[in-house]
Scaffold this motif. Sequence first.
Motif, PDB file in Angstrom:
ATOM      1  N   THR A   4      58.103  -2.816  32.171  1.00 37.76           N
ATOM      2  CA  THR A   4      56.946  -1.882  32.276  1.00 37.76           C
ATOM      3  C   THR A   4      57.053  -0.500  32.571  1.00 37.76           C
ATOM      4  OG1 THR A   4      57.016  -2.607  34.758  1.00 37.76           O
ATOM      5  CG2 THR A   4      55.466  -3.838  33.361  1.00 37.76           C
ATOM      6  N   SER A   5      58.220  -0.228  33.160  1.00 34.44           N
ATOM      7  CA  SER A   5      58.401   1.294  33.689  1.00 34.44           C
ATOM      8  C   SER A   5      59.191   2.006  32.425  1.00 34.44           C
ATOM      9  CB  SER A   5      59.549   1.264  34.710  1.00 34.44           C
ATOM     10  OG  SER A   5      59.200   0.395  35.852  1.00 34.44           O
ATOM     11  N   THR A  43      66.248  -0.853  47.035  1.00 37.18           N
ATOM     12  CA  THR A  43      65.635  -0.643  45.845  1.00 37.18           C
ATOM     13  C   THR A  43      64.096  -0.725  46.099  1.00 37.18           C
ATOM     14  OG1 THR A  43      66.031  -2.769  44.951  1.00 37.18           O
ATOM     15  CG2 THR A  43      67.959  -1.390  44.679  1.00 37.18           C
TER      16      THR A  43
END
Length: 254
Positions: free
Chosen positions: A39-40, A192
């Motif tokens: 998605t990124s 993260t």
Amino acid sequence: MIDLTGKVALVTGSSRGIGRACAVRLAEAGADVVINYVTSSREAENVAEEIAAMGRRVACVRADVGQEEDVEDMVAFVRDQFGQLDILVHNAATGGFRPLAATSQRHFDAAMHTNVLSLVHLLKAAAPMLESADGRGKVVVLSSHGTHMALPMYGLIGGSKAALAALARHWALELGDRGVNVNVVEAGLVETDSTRRLPGAAEMFAGRASKTMMGERMLEATDVADCVLFLASSLSDLVQGQTLVVDGGSAIHI
Ligand SMILES: NC(=O)c1ccc[n+]([C@@H]2O[C@H](COP(=O)([O-])OP(=O)(O)OC[C@H]3O[C@@H](n4cnc5c(N)ncnc54)[C@H](OP(=O)(O)O)[C@@H]3O)[C@@H](O)[C@H]2O)c1
């Protein structure tokens, strides 16, 4: 000094976090790198720009590693555009943090497809290129303490990582005589995007100093990437089907 000049690496889930650090570290060592994301896209492009600025060849490929067709297309892209694949880092993972009692079939399927079945899709498609690498082909799989320890809200991911580690050993058996090493890096807690969403994350991050033997130095994505770099290099040619733990010593004591 590890020199990966002339090698091509594919790092799954390298738009962010540990995967990103692995992609950058392999590029710093000289490898050309294929960035994978689902998605990124903007984050993936940012990593690619950083790697291109080092003078390496780099490409971004959108592919859901849990989908066989996506993986086949991604590996075909690597073959067509780069002509070789020497290093595969299986890093992409998903799962969500919830009690097992709140886990649905959909959650289970998503975690198992992305975290486990993906290694079957990836190596079925990529084994021929890895086998014909100059030197040994290298596969490095990212895992966690959840494979053999019980962590709050982590049952689904931990279960999937245990299955993944077992699969990696069996892939080592199948591919070892064909010129490919398959090893696992088991990382301790790294801050993260995903671990910041863990319930109780702040307390867990705060408690790390008392668990490790590294004083105030916390485990970073780059520390994990250094272990991946070693297992991606010829220095580890005789290391096969093993797990390298990187956690500053936190898992060897209560
Ligand atoms: N962080 C820790 O403390 C820790 C500890 C031990 C082991 N690990 C392991 O290290 C790996 C990376 O963890 P992280 O914390 O860096 O994760 P993260 O920050 O959540 O990043 C996950 C990466 O995987 C990608 N991804 C997710 N689902 C995907 C799919 N279906 N297909 C392709 N890519 C997908 C994401 O892409 P998008 O950006 O496009 O969504 C992202 O690049 C995981 O295997 C994790 O289990 C982490």
